[in-house]
Design a protein around this motif. Sequence first.
Motif, PDB file in Angstrom:
ATOM      1  N   GLU A 171       0.822  -1.212   0.000  1.00  0.00           N
ATOM      2  CA  GLU A 171       0.000   0.000   0.000  1.00  0.00           C
ATOM      3  C   GLU A 171       0.856   1.262   0.000  1.00  0.00           C
ATOM      4  N   LYS A 172       2.032   1.185   0.650  1.00  0.00           N
ATOM      5  CA  LYS A 172       2.860   2.377   0.809  1.00  0.00           C
ATOM      6  C   LYS A 172       4.168   2.333   0.027  1.00  0.00           C
ATOM      7  N   GLY A 173       4.462   1.217  -0.599  1.00  0.00           N
ATOM      8  CA  GLY A 173       5.730   1.128  -1.308  1.00  0.00           C
ATOM      9  C   GLY A 173       6.016  -0.282  -1.784  1.00  0.00           C
ATOM     10  N   TYR A 174       7.073  -0.878  -1.256  1.00  0.00           N
ATOM     11  CA  TYR A 174       7.557  -2.155  -1.780  1.00  0.00           C
ATOM     12  C   TYR A 174       8.078  -3.022  -0.640  1.00  0.00           C
ATOM     13  N   ARG A 175       8.230  -4.318  -0.949  1.00  0.00           N
ATOM     14  CA  ARG A 175       8.710  -5.257   0.058  1.00  0.00           C
ATOM     15  C   ARG A 175       9.507  -6.360  -0.621  1.00  0.00           C
ATOM     16  N   ASN A 176      10.224  -7.111   0.173  1.00  0.00           N
ATOM     17  CA  ASN A 176      10.918  -8.288  -0.325  1.00  0.00           C
ATOM     18  C   ASN A 176       9.994  -9.499  -0.267  1.00  0.00           C
ATOM     19  N   LEU A 177      10.238 -10.443  -1.172  1.00  0.00           N
ATOM     20  CA  LEU A 177       9.329 -11.576  -1.324  1.00  0.00           C
ATOM     21  C   LEU A 177       9.706 -12.788  -0.489  1.00  0.00           C
ATOM     22  N   TYR A 178      10.992 -12.965  -0.181  1.00  0.00           N
ATOM     23  CA  TYR A 178      11.420 -14.231   0.409  1.00  0.00           C
ATOM     24  C   TYR A 178      12.012 -14.083   1.806  1.00  0.00           C
ATOM     25  N   ILE A 179      11.847 -12.923   2.406  1.00  0.00           N
ATOM     26  CA  ILE A 179      12.212 -12.721   3.806  1.00  0.00           C
ATOM     27  C   ILE A 179      11.120 -11.868   4.457  1.00  0.00           C
ATOM     28  N   ASP A 180      11.020 -11.951   5.753  1.00  0.00           N
ATOM     29  CA  ASP A 180      10.245 -10.980   6.514  1.00  0.00           C
ATOM     30  C   ASP A 180      11.212  -9.858   6.864  1.00  0.00           C
ATOM     31  N   ASP A 181      11.012  -8.698   6.251  1.00  0.00           N
ATOM     32  CA  ASP A 181      11.956  -7.603   6.459  1.00  0.00           C
ATOM     33  C   ASP A 181      12.108  -7.327   7.952  1.00  0.00           C
ATOM     34  N   PRO A 182      13.326  -7.406   8.481  1.00  0.00           N
ATOM     35  CA  PRO A 182      13.527  -7.325   9.932  1.00  0.00           C
ATOM     36  C   PRO A 182      13.196  -5.947  10.486  1.00  0.00           C
ATOM     37  N   ASP A 183      12.666  -5.946  11.687  1.00  0.00           N
ATOM     38  CA  ASP A 183      12.251  -4.709  12.346  1.00  0.00           C
ATOM     39  C   ASP A 183      13.377  -4.207  13.245  1.00  0.00           C
ATOM     40  N   LYS A 184      14.541  -3.953  12.653  1.00  0.00           N
ATOM     41  CA  LYS A 184      15.675  -3.428  13.421  1.00  0.00           C
ATOM     42  C   LYS A 184      15.444  -1.954  13.747  1.00  0.00           C
ATOM     43  N   THR A 185      15.982  -1.531  14.892  1.00  0.00           N
ATOM     44  CA  THR A 185      15.823  -0.157  15.321  1.00  0.00           C
ATOM     45  C   THR A 185      17.184   0.461  15.585  1.00  0.00           C
ATOM     46  N   PHE A 186      17.178   1.760  15.794  1.00  0.00           N
ATOM     47  CA  PHE A 186      18.392   2.485  16.168  1.00  0.00           C
ATOM     48  C   PHE A 186      19.009   1.864  17.429  1.00  0.00           C
ATOM     49  N   PHE A 187      18.167   1.488  18.390  1.00  0.00           N
ATOM     50  CA  PHE A 187      18.667   0.997  19.660  1.00  0.00           C
ATOM     51  C   PHE A 187      19.288  -0.388  19.528  1.00  0.00           C
ATOM     52  N   SER A 188      18.739  -1.221  18.639  1.00  0.00           N
ATOM     53  CA  SER A 188      19.351  -2.537  18.436  1.00  0.00           C
ATOM     54  C   SER A 188      20.718  -2.407  17.791  1.00  0.00           C
ATOM     55  N   PHE A 189      20.865  -1.421  16.901  1.00  0.00           N
ATOM     56  CA  PHE A 189      22.176  -1.200  16.294  1.00  0.00           C
ATOM     57  C   PHE A 189      23.175  -0.679  17.324  1.00  0.00           C
ATOM     58  N   VAL A 190      22.747   0.284  18.141  1.00  0.00           N
ATOM     59  CA  VAL A 190      23.643   0.839  19.157  1.00  0.00           C
ATOM     60  C   VAL A 190      24.076  -0.255  20.138  1.00  0.00           C
ATOM     61  N   LYS A 191      23.150  -1.109  20.538  1.00  0.00           N
ATOM     62  CA  LYS A 191      23.483  -2.204  21.439  1.00  0.00           C
ATOM     63  C   LYS A 191      24.520  -3.119  20.805  1.00  0.00           C
ATOM     64  N   MET A 192      24.314  -3.457  19.535  1.00  0.00           N
ATOM     65  CA  MET A 192      25.272  -4.312  18.831  1.00  0.00           C
ATOM     66  C   MET A 192      26.632  -3.641  18.717  1.00  0.00           C
ATOM     67  N   ARG A 193      26.622  -2.346  18.361  1.00  0.00           N
ATOM     68  CA  ARG A 193      27.887  -1.640  18.121  1.00  0.00           C
ATOM     69  C   ARG A 193      28.676  -1.433  19.406  1.00  0.00           C
ATOM     70  N   LEU A 194      27.980  -1.124  20.517  1.00  0.00           N
ATOM     71  CA  LEU A 194      28.675  -0.840  21.763  1.00  0.00           C
ATOM     72  C   LEU A 194      29.016  -2.098  22.555  1.00  0.00           C
ATOM     73  N   PHE A 195      28.138  -3.091  22.519  1.00  0.00           N
ATOM     74  CA  PHE A 195      28.298  -4.251  23.388  1.00  0.00           C
ATOM     75  C   PHE A 195      28.480  -5.563  22.625  1.00  0.00           C
ATOM     76  N   GLY A 196      28.409  -5.508  21.308  1.00  0.00           N
ATOM     77  CA  GLY A 196      28.583  -6.717  20.528  1.00  0.00           C
ATOM     78  C   GLY A 196      30.024  -7.194  20.507  1.00  0.00           C
ATOM     79  N   GLU A 197      30.211  -8.416  20.057  1.00  0.00           N
ATOM     80  CA  GLU A 197      31.539  -9.022  20.049  1.00  0.00           C
ATOM     81  C   GLU A 197      32.315  -8.753  18.765  1.00  0.00           C
ATOM     82  N   THR A 198      31.662  -8.163  17.752  1.00  0.00           N
ATOM     83  CA  THR A 198      32.332  -7.932  16.479  1.00  0.00           C
ATOM     84  C   THR A 198      33.377  -6.822  16.600  1.00  0.00           C
ATOM     85  N   GLU A 199      34.581  -7.095  16.149  1.00  0.00           N
ATOM     86  CA  GLU A 199      35.638  -6.079  16.114  1.00  0.00           C
ATOM     87  C   GLU A 199      35.575  -5.339  14.783  1.00  0.00           C
ATOM     88  N   TRP A 200      35.488  -4.032  14.830  1.00  0.00           N
ATOM     89  CA  TRP A 200      35.366  -3.219  13.626  1.00  0.00           C
ATOM     90  C   TRP A 200      36.736  -2.793  13.132  1.00  0.00           C
TER      91      TRP A 200
END
Length: 368
Positions: free
Chosen positions: A50-79
């Motif tokens: 109704e408002k635009g477009y979507r992907n067909l073979y995944i449920d587009d994830p509902d990531k937020t600013f806070f989930s990214f900040v949590k991953m970036r600050l406390f995640g185990e990935t070394e940048w």
Amino acid sequence: MVVSRELSVHEPGQRWGSLPAWLFFACTVLLSACTGNDEMKRDLPPHHTEKGYRNLYIDDPDKTFFSFVKMRLFGETEWADHEATADQVPFQRMSPDRLQEEHEHTRISWLGHSTFLIQRAGINILTDPIFSNRASPLSFAGPARYIPHAIDYSELPQIDYVVISHNHYDHLDELAVSQLAKRSSSATVFLVPLGLGSWMTDAGVDPDKVREMDWWEQAQFGDLTFHAQPSQHWSARTLFDKMTTLWASWLIDFKGHTIWFAGDTGYNNKQFREIAERSPPIRLALIPIGAYSPRWFMKYYHVNPEEAILMHQDLKAKQSIGMHWGTFPLTAEPPMEPIQRLMDAREAAGIDAEAFGTMAVGESRIVR
């Protein structure tokens, strides 16, 4: 032109200005990845909502600013510190004179990231051109190009066609679009996914030179045909326009000599096989291999080298070239990691190095 509906060089600047890289990226891009589940219009293809477009073979994830900040600050990935190893990225200056020479076969030149100059039969095509120093809405902050520009863009040959895969800042660059639209003959035709026509005209493109296309539509110009095809990605240029314009891959067909340009995409085991089934044999595929880490956050929309191999196989491409690496510090992996992982994945799959390789930024190759 027939459309058919079948169903000035800028030197690299400071890396991130005064804003932390992760905070800027989260604020200006990743927050826009939040998506909802809109009902589809009954009379539109399934990737329309109704408002635009979507992907067909995944449920587009509902990531937020806070989930990214949590991953970036406390995640185990070394940048990685991309600038520290930027000199390892193969680079050479392009010769403007050589680009003006006609050749009986296809010449393809990599300008970095997802930008290629494709030349055949006197026709010049650019894919996702980015001339700016930063993949960002701001001139003073955002991901800065960490390798030099390979050419003064005013020295490129006259560009006949530009294909755009989607509207993210590392693929749709206002500086590049406006400069190309202002060049002497103003003859450049821009082929874009649905919803980007008004943006292009606002950037200075003649409305008659813009072709908006849905998946599986094609535009023919003499012996040259452009096919807009599916990909698995998303779109946004602000925090308020997520998924309102389409994203696409492109098949460029020079009367049987075909080049497929992925743009930016995640992997699924259906769409690329469908492209192979519905297209003439693909001579050359341009497939992303970078911007994939941390994997849990990037996997739906960005392939890693192992998935790039699967795409190459699904497409049944005769030859593929890896792109979308070694230019902008968008994700955690170091600049050269995609190359090593591609080599390992290629060996594991029993694929010859000539069948799927990479290029130096600024390199030109003849494709027969």
